[in-house]
Design a protein around this motif. Structure first.
Motif, PDB file in Angstrom:
ATOM      1  N   THR A  75      20.374   8.642  49.539  1.00  0.00           N
ATOM      2  CA  THR A  75      20.118   7.302  50.076  1.00  0.00           C
ATOM      3  C   THR A  75      19.266   6.500  49.102  1.00  0.00           C
ATOM      4  OG1 THR A  75      20.244   8.118  52.343  1.00  0.00           O
ATOM      5  CG2 THR A  75      19.120   6.012  51.999  1.00  0.00           C
ATOM      6  N   ASN A 114      18.495   2.087  60.470  1.00  0.00           N
ATOM      7  CA  ASN A 114      17.914   3.060  59.546  1.00  0.00           C
ATOM      8  C   ASN A 114      17.184   2.374  58.396  1.00  0.00           C
ATOM      9  OD1 ASN A 114      18.793   5.251  61.011  1.00  0.00           O
ATOM     10  ND2 ASN A 114      20.613   5.579  59.777  1.00  0.00           N
ATOM     11  N   LEU A 136      24.649   1.949  54.910  1.00  0.00           N
ATOM     12  CA  LEU A 136      23.759   2.478  55.947  1.00  0.00           C
ATOM     13  C   LEU A 136      23.612   1.436  57.044  1.00  0.00           C
ATOM     14  CD1 LEU A 136      20.920   4.017  53.783  1.00  0.00           C
ATOM     15  CD2 LEU A 136      22.637   5.251  55.076  1.00  0.00           C
ATOM     16  N   LYS A 189      21.392   5.356  46.192  1.00  0.00           N
ATOM     17  CA  LYS A 189      22.244   4.212  46.519  1.00  0.00           C
ATOM     18  C   LYS A 189      21.447   2.914  46.541  1.00  0.00           C
ATOM     19  CE  LYS A 189      25.479   6.796  49.407  1.00  0.00           C
ATOM     20  NZ  LYS A 189      25.903   7.026  50.792  1.00  0.00           N
TER      21      LYS A 189
END
Length: 68
Positions: free
Chosen positions: A46, A30, A26, A49
């Protein structure tokens, strides 16, 4: 109120936001929005992860605090 403890987990794992960004895939902006508690939402993928990289549970990153 939901509190994001990403900075706490990064410190515990001795990892920088840059390293997490590279590991998770990412962009820094963010992750920075998330870390600073400014995010309106987070995708489960997300969160998954991040938990994989930091070897933690979602509850280690997100905390519910009753508003006053």
């Amino acid at each position: 109120m939901i509190i994001v403890n990403l900075d706490v987990m990064l410190a515990k794992r001795k990892m920088s936001l840059t390293e997490l960004s590279e590991e998770v895939g990412l962009n820094m902006s963010n992750l920075s929005v998330l870390k600073n508690g400014k995010a309106k939402a987070i995708r489960f993928s997300t969160l998954e992860k991040i938990c994989q990289v930091l070897n933690c549970q979602p509850g280690d990153i997100l905390e519910y605090k009753k508003g006053e």
